[in-house]
Scaffold this motif. Structure first.
Motif: not given
Length: 280
Positions: A36-39, A217-218, A225-227
């Motif tokens: 994820s770009v958000y993490h 997945r996560f 939980p990060v995809p």
């Protein structure tokens, strides 16, 4: 070996700095992880980019009929559409990369043939990360948007098209403080739907080797939980893709041991060397 290292500087190879565990996973599974770009390590990534997009849209499109619809749809669209990225660097054997991405120098840097990896991820958004937000690149981008969207009798869903283009473009932006990284990035859009049955993703269509297609997945990161998605680069391509491995400056592994590991996992002919940085 010194001549080999010098010849590999430049745009032919892009480097993936990683922990020892990730290194082994990439080599053994022959897959690259999109997360994820958000993490990322830039916690403001995308958010401030989208704020900039809002200002640019308002400046350039405020008089267009779809402007109000854009603001209604923007938050929902980015909530329902995730961006997964895989990050590389044009910089070989860079101390800040070892510190930030390779377990503080205990990891590895894998040198991928950029042209070949581009073929594997051919339908991803891809490109060099832009760090100068007021540059001519953005000016040209806005002009291109105007040419695409402000046309008489245009019956396209302008809001959706505009949001998609903005999401793709701004996923290749990063704060100026990270400019030293010299990042090259692949971006994959993941669209969710409300039926509760799962996700659909571009990778479903474009992972030509069929390994893990549609398997978003996560993983837990700091309790969140990060995809992620592991995209195979396939049995037919991997001998062309990985060209060089650098052992991190704090990693005690021997060149011979890593060469044996690569040979035993069918990565024959990959050059292995130790980092030239004196760091402990």
């Amino acid at each position: 070996m010194e001549e080999l290292m010098m010849n590999m500087e430049g745009n032919d190879l892009i480097w993936h700095y990683c922990s020892p565990e990730t290194f082994m996973s990439i080599i053994e599974s022959k897959a690259i992880r999109f997360s994820s770009v958000y993490h990322t390590n830039d916690y403001g990534e995308m958010d401030w980019g989208l704020s900039l997009a809002d200002r640019l849209v308002e400046t350039n499109f405020s008089k267009e009929a779809f402007f109000q619809e854009y603001h209604k749809s923007r938050r929902t669209w980015f909530k329902d559409n995730a961006f997964l990225i895989s990050c590389f660097s044009f910089k070989m054997d860079l101390l800040s990369q070892w510190r930030g991405y390779a377990n503080n120098g205990l990891g590895f840097a894998i040198g991928f043939e950029k042209e070949e990896l581009d073929k594997v991820f051919d339908n991803c958004v891809k490109g060099e990360v832009e760090y100068n937000f007021e540059s001519k690149v953005l000016d040209d981008y806005i002009k291109a948007l105007r040419d695409d969207f402000v046309q008489p009798n245009n019956e396209k869903d302008l809001t959706y098209e505009l949001l998609t283009k903005i999401g793709h473009h701004f996923s290749l932006l990063k704060a100026p403080a990270f400019k030293e990284e010299g990042e090259y990035r692949y971006v994959m859009e993941v669209k969710s739907w409300d039926q509760g049955s799962g996700f659909t993703t571009l990778a479903t269509k474009f992972d030509q080797y069929g390994k893990g297609a549609n398997q978003i997945r996560f993983i837990l990161k700091n309790g969140i939980p990060v995809p992620y998605y592991d995209w195979s680069f396939g049995d037919k391509s991997f001998t062309k893709i990985i060209k060089q491995v650098i052992i991190g400056p704090r990693n005690p592994s021997s060149v011979k041991n890593i060469e044996l590991f690569l040979n035993m996992t069918q990565h024959k002919g990959v050059g292995v060397s130790k980092s030239k940085i004196s760091y402990r």
